[in-house]
Design a protein around this motif. Structure first.
Motif, PDB file in Angstrom:
ATOM      1  N   TYR A 162       0.965  -1.204  -0.175  1.00 50.08           N
ATOM      2  CA  TYR A 162      -0.025   0.152   0.072  1.00 50.08           C
ATOM      3  C   TYR A 162       0.844   1.267  -0.020  1.00 50.08           C
ATOM      4  O   TYR A 162       0.899   2.011  -0.880  1.00 50.08           O
ATOM      5  CB  TYR A 162      -0.912   0.024   1.203  1.00 50.08           C
ATOM      6  CG  TYR A 162      -1.769   1.272   1.360  1.00 50.08           C
ATOM      7  CD1 TYR A 162      -2.827   1.681   0.477  1.00 50.08           C
ATOM      8  CD2 TYR A 162      -1.508   2.326   2.331  1.00 50.08           C
ATOM      9  CE1 TYR A 162      -3.541   2.872   0.575  1.00 50.08           C
ATOM     10  CE2 TYR A 162      -2.243   3.122   2.622  1.00 50.08           C
ATOM     11  CZ  TYR A 162      -3.090   3.677   1.657  1.00 50.08           C
ATOM     12  OH  TYR A 162      -3.951   4.740   1.799  1.00 50.08           O
ATOM     13  N   PRO A 163       1.692   1.386   0.919  1.00 49.97           N
ATOM     14  CA  PRO A 163       2.677   2.712   0.724  1.00 49.97           C
ATOM     15  C   PRO A 163       3.409   2.791  -0.363  1.00 49.97           C
ATOM     16  O   PRO A 163       3.880   3.895  -1.014  1.00 49.97           O
ATOM     17  CB  PRO A 163       3.607   2.699   2.009  1.00 49.97           C
ATOM     18  CG  PRO A 163       3.450   0.943   2.530  1.00 49.97           C
ATOM     19  CD  PRO A 163       2.139   0.817   2.009  1.00 49.97           C
ATOM     20  N   ARG A 218       1.112   3.982  -3.003  1.00 48.93           N
ATOM     21  CA  ARG A 218       0.770   5.296  -3.011  1.00 48.93           C
ATOM     22  C   ARG A 218       2.137   6.424  -2.871  1.00 48.93           C
ATOM     23  O   ARG A 218       1.781   7.460  -2.668  1.00 48.93           O
ATOM     24  CB  ARG A 218       0.002   5.510  -1.616  1.00 48.93           C
ATOM     25  CG  ARG A 218      -1.328   4.974  -1.956  1.00 48.93           C
ATOM     26  CD  ARG A 218      -2.497   5.499  -2.907  1.00 48.93           C
ATOM     27  NE  ARG A 218      -3.626   5.069  -3.003  1.00 48.93           N
ATOM     28  CZ  ARG A 218      -4.283   4.320  -3.667  1.00 48.93           C
ATOM     29  NH1 ARG A 218      -3.457   3.945  -4.648  1.00 48.93           N
ATOM     30  NH2 ARG A 218      -5.555   4.138  -3.682  1.00 48.93           N
ATOM     31  N   LYS A 219       3.231   5.685  -2.902  1.00 49.03           N
ATOM     32  CA  LYS A 219       4.543   6.570  -2.865  1.00 49.03           C
ATOM     33  C   LYS A 219       4.445   7.424  -1.750  1.00 49.03           C
ATOM     34  O   LYS A 219       4.537   8.489  -1.898  1.00 49.03           O
ATOM     35  CB  LYS A 219       4.693   7.415  -4.172  1.00 49.03           C
ATOM     36  CG  LYS A 219       4.908   6.796  -5.233  1.00 49.03           C
ATOM     37  CD  LYS A 219       5.104   7.340  -6.660  1.00 49.03           C
ATOM     38  CE  LYS A 219       5.039   6.614  -7.822  1.00 49.03           C
ATOM     39  NZ  LYS A 219       5.999   5.492  -7.775  1.00 49.03           N
ATOM     40  N   HIS A 220       4.218   6.786  -0.405  1.00 46.25           N
ATOM     41  CA  HIS A 220       4.151   7.637   0.833  1.00 46.25           C
ATOM     42  C   HIS A 220       5.391   7.925   1.420  1.00 46.25           C
ATOM     43  O   HIS A 220       5.438   8.942   2.299  1.00 46.25           O
ATOM     44  CB  HIS A 220       3.379   6.787   1.959  1.00 46.25           C
ATOM     45  CG  HIS A 220       1.950   6.657   1.648  1.00 46.25           C
ATOM     46  ND1 HIS A 220       1.117   5.817   2.583  1.00 46.25           N
ATOM     47  CD2 HIS A 220       1.082   7.273   0.760  1.00 46.25           C
ATOM     48  CE1 HIS A 220      -0.068   5.825   2.113  1.00 46.25           C
ATOM     49  NE2 HIS A 220      -0.028   6.881   0.975  1.00 46.25           N
ATOM     50  N   PHE A 221       6.641   7.395   0.770  1.00 42.97           N
ATOM     51  CA  PHE A 221       7.863   7.944   1.232  1.00 42.97           C
ATOM     52  C   PHE A 221       8.924   7.822  -0.057  1.00 42.97           C
ATOM     53  O   PHE A 221       8.446   7.259  -0.920  1.00 42.97           O
ATOM     54  CB  PHE A 221       8.518   7.255   2.329  1.00 42.97           C
ATOM     55  CG  PHE A 221       8.502   5.852   2.162  1.00 42.97           C
ATOM     56  CD1 PHE A 221       9.520   4.964   1.502  1.00 42.97           C
ATOM     57  CD2 PHE A 221       7.212   4.755   2.312  1.00 42.97           C
ATOM     58  CE1 PHE A 221       9.456   3.695   1.158  1.00 42.97           C
ATOM     59  CE2 PHE A 221       7.202   3.570   1.957  1.00 42.97           C
ATOM     60  CZ  PHE A 221       8.297   3.034   1.436  1.00 42.97           C
ATOM     61  N   THR A 272      10.262   4.728  -2.852  1.00 45.27           N
ATOM     62  CA  THR A 272       9.547   3.746  -3.120  1.00 45.27           C
ATOM     63  C   THR A 272       9.651   2.563  -4.582  1.00 45.27           C
ATOM     64  O   THR A 272       9.596   1.693  -4.196  1.00 45.27           O
ATOM     65  CB  THR A 272       7.946   4.273  -3.150  1.00 45.27           C
ATOM     66  OG1 THR A 272       7.906   5.257  -4.044  1.00 45.27           O
ATOM     67  CG2 THR A 272       7.787   4.654  -1.645  1.00 45.27           C
ATOM     68  N   LYS A 302      -7.677   7.116  -5.650  1.00 45.90           N
ATOM     69  CA  LYS A 302      -7.151   7.884  -4.327  1.00 45.90           C
ATOM     70  C   LYS A 302      -8.170   8.654  -3.388  1.00 45.90           C
ATOM     71  O   LYS A 302      -7.864   9.201  -2.423  1.00 45.90           O
ATOM     72  CB  LYS A 302      -5.963   8.662  -4.930  1.00 45.90           C
ATOM     73  CG  LYS A 302      -4.973   7.856  -5.513  1.00 45.90           C
ATOM     74  CD  LYS A 302      -3.682   8.824  -5.850  1.00 45.90           C
ATOM     75  CE  LYS A 302      -2.573   8.017  -6.588  1.00 45.90           C
ATOM     76  NZ  LYS A 302      -1.394   8.843  -6.851  1.00 45.90           N
ATOM     77  N   ASP A 348      -8.695   7.020   0.062  1.00 42.48           N
ATOM     78  CA  ASP A 348      -7.661   7.801   0.836  1.00 42.48           C
ATOM     79  C   ASP A 348      -7.969   8.947   1.485  1.00 42.48           C
ATOM     80  O   ASP A 348      -7.899   9.361   2.574  1.00 42.48           O
ATOM     81  CB  ASP A 348      -6.256   7.559   0.183  1.00 42.48           C
ATOM     82  CG  ASP A 348      -5.736   6.123  -0.237  1.00 42.48           C
ATOM     83  OD1 ASP A 348      -6.863   5.757  -0.332  1.00 42.48           O
ATOM     84  OD2 ASP A 348      -4.897   6.354  -0.773  1.00 42.48           O
ATOM     85  N   TYR A 390      -4.319   5.080   9.756  1.00 46.30           N
ATOM     86  CA  TYR A 390      -3.670   4.628   9.002  1.00 46.30           C
ATOM     87  C   TYR A 390      -3.664   3.140   8.872  1.00 46.30           C
ATOM     88  O   TYR A 390      -4.304   2.373   7.930  1.00 46.30           O
ATOM     89  CB  TYR A 390      -2.258   4.926   8.911  1.00 46.30           C
ATOM     90  CG  TYR A 390      -1.326   4.446   7.647  1.00 46.30           C
ATOM     91  CD1 TYR A 390      -1.064   5.202   6.732  1.00 46.30           C
ATOM     92  CD2 TYR A 390      -0.736   3.123   7.884  1.00 46.30           C
ATOM     93  CE1 TYR A 390      -0.362   4.958   5.676  1.00 46.30           C
ATOM     94  CE2 TYR A 390       0.179   2.742   6.650  1.00 46.30           C
ATOM     95  CZ  TYR A 390       0.303   3.459   5.586  1.00 46.30           C
ATOM     96  OH  TYR A 390       0.977   3.345   4.489  1.00 46.30           O
TER      97      TYR A 390
END
Length: 274
Positions: free
Chosen positions: A93-94, A97-100, A103, A164, A167, A177
């Motif tokens: 999931y991260p 979604r490119k949360h950091f 990735t 998205k 989210d 989260y």
């Protein structure tokens, strides 16, 4: 429909029929052998069965001590499949979604694991150093780690296709989260998770080499280890062994037929959306 298209469909159906025959022929051969008596198999190995010996399945279950091994196989398969689905979803999931930062690099690292050979010697040394040899939790962690690459590959492609806006709506509603992953992501990725669970379950259930390397206690080994009991130094009862193979393969075949719709939709959706 044009003549060229008709020829194309006919050729495709012919190739599919040939491929199906190549897959079904060994299965039918094993079933034919499993239903024969040992004398009938030795005298007429290639003929169709005449008198069905259903006792072969009970004898296979008894000789290979499959009661104990069956419990171990179910434990390993269920826990590994469930653990892989949970960990892979929380990682995919991260990444999707490119949360950091990084990735893409992390995703490529997981993909590279699909093409690398299995390093058995370092694995044995690491498991021994960590004290995980001959333990249930050590073997389960080993199998989960080996299944994460393909699981994250499938789930990442599937999650990328989820809107998205869900989210954003969850953030506005104050959804945490982890709560969002367990209450929204898991249900929405049900078909992809079925694919991951089935692929992981097949790999765990059919594993033959790793239990002999990492589980030295015979009572901790899975069902596939029971098949090894049928190989004698001077003779082998092939009819009983064929019955044992059917006993080992039957649960996976039943699970595949039950989850077939979800597996196919999960593979195709992940391929299109990835």
């Amino acid at each position: 429909m044009s003549m060229r298209r008709k020829w194309g469909h006919g050729l495709a159906n012919l190739l599919l029929a040939a491929a199906s025959l190549c897959i079904l022929a060994p299965v039918l051969l094993i079933v034919n052998v499993a239903l024969k008596s040992n004398n009938e198999f030795l005298n007429r190995p290639s003929s169709f069965v005449e008198s069905w010996e259903w006792e072969n399945f009970g004898e296979a279950w008894k000789q290979a001590e499959m009661g104990l091994y069956f419990k171990n196989s179910v434990l390993f398969t269920v826990v590994v499949a469930l653990g892989t689905c949970i960990i892979a979803t929380m990682a995919a999931y991260p990444i999707a979604r490119k949360h950091f930062r990084g990735t893409n690099v992390l995703y490529l690292m997981f993909l590279s694991a699909l093409f690398l050979p299995v390093a058995l010697v370092p694995q044995v040394m690491l498991m021994k150093y960590l004290g995980f040899l001959n333990t249930y939790h050590g073997f389960i962690m080993l199998k989960i780690g080996g299944s994460l690459a393909i699981a994250i590959f499938i789930l990442t492609g599937f999650i990328k296709g989820l809107p998205k806006e869900l989210d954003e709506a969850a953030v506005v509603d104050g959804c945490g989260y982890l709560r969002y992953i367990f209450t929204f992501v898991f249900p929405l990725t049900k078909s992809a998770l079925s694919t991951v669970a089935m692929l992981t379950g097949i790999g765990t259930w059919n594993d033959f080499i790793n239990p002999f390397l990492f589980l030295t206690d015979k009572d901790m080994r899975p069902l596939t280890a029971g098949l090894y009991m049928f190989f004698g130094q001077y003779s082998t009862n092939w009819t009983i062994m064929a019955a044992g193979i059917i006993v080992v393969a039957s649960p996976l075949m039943a699970a595949y037929f039950l989850l077939q719709r979800y597996i196919i939709s999960g593979v195709t959706s992940g391929a299109v959306k990835g």
